[in-house]
Enzyme design. Structure first.
Site, PDB file in Angstrom:
ATOM      1  N   ASN A 107      40.015  44.531  36.004  1.00 38.69           N
ATOM      2  CA  ASN A 107      39.291  43.380  35.467  1.00 38.69           C
ATOM      3  C   ASN A 107      38.201  42.942  36.431  1.00 38.69           C
ATOM      4  O   ASN A 107      38.478  42.472  37.527  1.00 38.69           O
ATOM      5  CB  ASN A 107      40.294  42.237  35.225  1.00 38.69           C
ATOM      6  CG  ASN A 107      39.612  40.934  34.835  1.00 38.69           C
ATOM      7  OD1 ASN A 107      38.443  40.902  34.471  1.00 38.69           O
ATOM      8  ND2 ASN A 107      40.373  39.857  34.909  1.00 38.69           N
ATOM      9  N   CYS A 108      36.938  43.050  36.001  1.00 41.21           N
ATOM     10  CA  CYS A 108      35.822  42.625  36.848  1.00 41.21           C
ATOM     11  C   CYS A 108      35.954  41.167  37.267  1.00 41.21           C
ATOM     12  O   CYS A 108      35.605  40.791  38.384  1.00 41.21           O
ATOM     13  CB  CYS A 108      34.509  42.837  36.099  1.00 41.21           C
ATOM     14  SG  CYS A 108      33.063  42.139  36.910  1.00 41.21           S
ATOM     15  N   PHE A 109      36.473  40.316  36.348  1.00 44.13           N
ATOM     16  CA  PHE A 109      36.562  38.896  36.649  1.00 44.13           C
ATOM     17  C   PHE A 109      37.855  38.524  37.368  1.00 44.13           C
ATOM     18  O   PHE A 109      38.126  37.355  37.608  1.00 44.13           O
ATOM     19  CB  PHE A 109      36.375  38.068  35.370  1.00 44.13           C
ATOM     20  CG  PHE A 109      34.930  37.929  34.988  1.00 44.13           C
ATOM     21  CD1 PHE A 109      34.193  36.833  35.380  1.00 44.13           C
ATOM     22  CD2 PHE A 109      34.286  38.925  34.275  1.00 44.13           C
ATOM     23  CE1 PHE A 109      32.853  36.710  35.065  1.00 44.13           C
ATOM     24  CE2 PHE A 109      32.945  38.823  33.950  1.00 44.13           C
ATOM     25  CZ  PHE A 109      32.227  37.712  34.344  1.00 44.13           C
ATOM     26  N   LYS A 149      35.416  32.795  38.839  1.00 41.03           N
ATOM     27  CA  LYS A 149      34.224  33.639  38.806  1.00 41.03           C
ATOM     28  C   LYS A 149      33.427  33.371  37.534  1.00 41.03           C
ATOM     29  O   LYS A 149      33.952  33.486  36.431  1.00 41.03           O
ATOM     30  CB  LYS A 149      34.643  35.105  38.876  1.00 41.03           C
ATOM     31  CG  LYS A 149      33.496  36.109  38.903  1.00 41.03           C
ATOM     32  CD  LYS A 149      34.080  37.473  39.228  1.00 41.03           C
ATOM     33  CE  LYS A 149      33.094  38.586  39.072  1.00 41.03           C
ATOM     34  NZ  LYS A 149      33.689  39.898  39.419  1.00 41.03           N
TER      35      LYS A 149
END
Length: 243
Positions: A140-142, A157
């Site tokens: 997960n990028c976030f 974020k």
């Protein structure tokens, strides 16, 4: 940053993830060839999609069966690196430019300054994340925030960015979380992954206006608003990315 003679602003565009990624990739290649000016654009994804980083090889199998609002959630490959991003209730920005100096993090931060300044105009203070290399283990990028990402004062974020550099030409694009559907987000990344944002009430148009003003100030140019032409669309659609 030394601007080119002209910067282009492409108006807000809603399209599928494959089309949006094809546009970004085409803008990068055209600028690299000297056929297109530096460009800023904002866009949204329809249908909802999960974008995978260029080198991201693993993701949960159930992502291929997700639906939202009666339509399948697309899986799309970005030309840039990083982890997976859910594109629903977000706004994406993209900058294509060249001639920036410094290492990768310094270039990220040169381009992110307009995002910080723009959100400041909306009463929101942002700062850079400080996650280490452990982020590569999180799909997960976030879920983590590196020095290329922007977070709120509570640590949540808000903006995750990714970058592709070809010679001296750079594509940087990023997702701005605005109004994510909580249940869909949890279906994708799990119950523990969601963190509330507590943003002031802002419309997409307000965000774009503030960020465009800030970009004009940071890059030292007024933008020329120019939608994609029929000929440009033809070239872009001919090279749509495949996952």
């Amino acid at each position: 940053m030394q601007p080119k003679s002209k910067w282009r602003l492409i108006p807000l565009l809603t399209a599928s993830g494959r089309v949006q990624m094809a546009i970004d990739k085409w803008l990068l290649s055209q600028h690299q060839l000297g056929l297109h000016p530096p460009t800023l654009r904002f866009y949204t994804w329809s249908p909802a999609a999960i974008s995978l980083g260029y080198h991201q090889s693993k993701f949960p199998p159930h992502w291929q069966q997700l639906t939202w609002n009666g339509a399948p959630v697309d899986l799309v490959r970005r030309p840039t690196g990083g982890r997976a991003v859910l594109h629903q209730g977000d706004l994406t920005y993209a900058v294509v430019t060249s001639g920036l100096s410094g290492n990768r993090t310094q270039v990220y931060q040169q381009l992110c300054e307009f995002l910080i300044q723009g959100w400041q105009l909306l009463g929101v203070q942002l700062h850079y994340g400080d996650a280490g290399r452990g982020y590569i283990h999180n799909p997960n990028c976030f879920g983590t925030a590196t020095g290329a990402d922007l977070v709120l004062c509570n640590g949540s974020k808000l903006i995750g960015s990714a970058q592709l550099k070809r010679c001296q030409t750079i594509l940087q694009h990023g997702s701005i979380r605005l109004e994510p559907d909580v249940e869909l987000f949890k279906q994708v990344f799990g119950d523990e992954a969601f963190s509330p944002l507590h943003l002031p009430v802002v419309q997409v148009e307000q965000v774009i206006e503030a960020l465009t003003r800030a970009a004009s100030d940071r890059f030292g140019r007024q933008f020329e608003v120019e939608p994609l032409s029929a000929a440009e669309w033809e070239a872009i659609l001919a090279q749509q990315l495949e996952i």
